[in-house]
Enzyme design. Structure first.
Site, PDB file in Angstrom:
ATOM      1  N   THR A 141       0.827  -1.215   0.000  1.00 50.61           N
ATOM      2  CA  THR A 141       0.000   0.000   0.000  1.00 50.61           C
ATOM      3  C   THR A 141       0.858   1.261   0.000  1.00 50.61           C
ATOM      4  OG1 THR A 141      -0.123   0.178   2.407  1.00 50.61           O
ATOM      5  CG2 THR A 141      -1.748  -1.230   1.329  1.00 50.61           C
ATOM      6  N   CYS A 142       0.204   2.385  -0.262  1.00 49.61           N
ATOM      7  CA  CYS A 142       0.908   3.661  -0.265  1.00 49.61           C
ATOM      8  C   CYS A 142       0.846   4.309   1.111  1.00 49.61           C
ATOM      9  CB  CYS A 142       0.351   4.595  -1.330  1.00 49.61           C
ATOM     10  SG  CYS A 142      -1.394   4.987  -1.130  1.00 49.61           S
ATOM     11  N   ASP A 143       0.929   3.522   2.139  1.00 49.88           N
ATOM     12  CA  ASP A 143       0.966   3.996   3.523  1.00 49.88           C
ATOM     13  C   ASP A 143       2.363   3.761   4.072  1.00 49.88           C
ATOM     14  OD1 ASP A 143       0.779   3.951   6.451  1.00 49.88           O
ATOM     15  OD2 ASP A 143      -1.372   4.169   6.130  1.00 49.88           O
TER      16      ASP A 143
END
Length: 400
Positions: free
Chosen positions: A338-340
């Site tokens: 994810t882009c976290d």
């Protein structure tokens, strides 16, 4: 950690062999969890044998897949449920309502009413408002007070102070329950998930015994002791054998009770973890600088779609690279898709993977049957929850 996680191909067992044979034949998309329900039943029976005469209640939260529940119903298990949803799942799997115990101390009146209407007659509390709600919405039910465990060794994933009350408060609440027409049957506690020190149960049992003694002075005689779950399994570090946990619990009960009470335990991880394997794909392998000694390995499974227990690197899963690779390896940082920025699984834990590792390669995450699919988010970043396939005797019995 004192020792690095094992290199690929270490610790592979018969369960993994059966799951891999299924994966080689069926070839589902990754990431996915495959659970061997025969292993689930085997682990349940081991626990039931280790605690003879006790009631073993499977903690549904660990893995609530219907195929898992059906297999445990057939094996004669009882169930620790934490919500109306888990109650409905167990009943749909064929469980007798009498085999369900509502162990969550945080529940709405509507949840209590739902459980009572479904036939659930055993509940746990740690607050006065819950006692009053139980008296109103589940009249006459059997109830236990959950005590706060203090002074013992920490588990890998401790509960802190969220659940349980002090001994004196537990006594007061049990007496209040009796006065409101409920049936106070006992005391429960939990020493923390993945508890690797069996001595933790001695501290908790000693506290519970004080509650038994104090309520008896007021004419309320308790009869049941719920020692919770927390029995560890081996990830990167070894865990004690089931028999070691059972011996420790039994010794603690004998030391603190003149007359041993009915015993209940609520394993989740110890029943289902070793039955499952997550197959993942390597998406990217990179270095932040050419001189960086660590490679970053990004998988298609991360904290939000199955590996929530890697938070703070609490659970260090065993990783096994599938297929032929170079013997030479190097240090890696492992991250999810994810882009976290928090979706980094392992930075401090010293994992090492083959230098030949490339995008598209496959990595199996072993002993991943517990708290993976059940923790998976609905669709963070549009990534679907972890797909689950259940097999028995090597054949698919349930899958998406």
């Amino acid at each position: 950690m004192a020792n690095r996680p094992p290199l690929p191909s270490e610790g592979v067992n018969d369960t993994v062999t059966r799951i891999r044979a299924f994966l080689d034949t069926y070839r589902p998309p990754t990431p996915c969890l495959v659970v061997d329900v025969d292993t689930v039943v085997d682990r349940y029976r081991r626990l039931a044998t280790a605690f003879p005469g006790s009631r073993v209640q499977y903690a549904v939260k660990a893995n609530p897949h219907p195929a898992v529940l059906r297999a445990l119903v057939a094996a004669g298990a009882a169930f620790d449920v934490a919500s109306p949803g888990e109650i409905d799942l167990c009943l749909a799997a064929g469980a007798d309502p009498a085999s369900l115990s509502y162990g969550n101390t945080v529940k709405k009146p509507s949840a209590i009413a739902h459980a009572h209407a479904a036939g659930v007659r055993e509940y746990t509390f740690d607050a006065e408002s819950d006692v009053d709600n139980l008296a109103r919405y589940a009249p006459g039910s059997q109830v236990s007070a959950r005590v706060l465990v203090q002074g013992g060794p920490d588990s890998v994933t401790p509960f802190g102070h969220k659940f349980g009350c002090h001994v004196d408060e537990a006594v007061r609440l049990l007496l209040r329950a009796a006065g409101k027409g409920l049936d106070p049957v006992g005391v429960g506690f939990h020493v923390g998930s993945q508890q690797l020190d069996p001595s933790a149960w001695d501290v908790a049992v000693a506290s519970a015994a004080k509650v038994f003694a104090a309520t008896a002075e007021h004419g309320v005689n308790l009869r049941r002791l719920n020692v919770g779950g927390g029995f560890g399994i081996s990830y990167s570090d070894p865990a004690p054998a089931t028999s070691v946990y059972a011996d420790a619990v039994t010794a603690a009960v004998r030391a603190h009770f003149a007359q041993p009470p009915e015993l209940v335990c609520e394993p989740g991880r110890a029943v289902v973890a070793e039955a499952g394997l997550v197959r993942s794909e390597v998406v990217v392998v990179s270095r932040k600088l050419p001189t960086d000694p660590h490679r970053w390995v990004y998988l298609d499974v991360g904290r939000y779609n199955g590996l929530a227990e890697t938070e703070n690197e609490a659970i260090a899963y065993r990783l096994d690279v599938v297929g032929p690779h170079s013997q030479e390896d190097g240090p890696v940082i492992i991250a999810g898709p994810t882009c976290d920025g928090d979706d980094v699984l392992y930075q401090r834990t010293p994992y090492r993977l083959p230098l030949s590792l490339r995008p598209g390669d496959v990595i199996d995450i072993l002993a991943a049957g517990a708290y993976t699919a059940s923790y998976s988010s609905v669709a963070f970043n549009g990534i679907e929850p972890l797909r689950t396939y259940c097999i028995s005797e090597g054949r698919l019995i349930s899958g998406e």
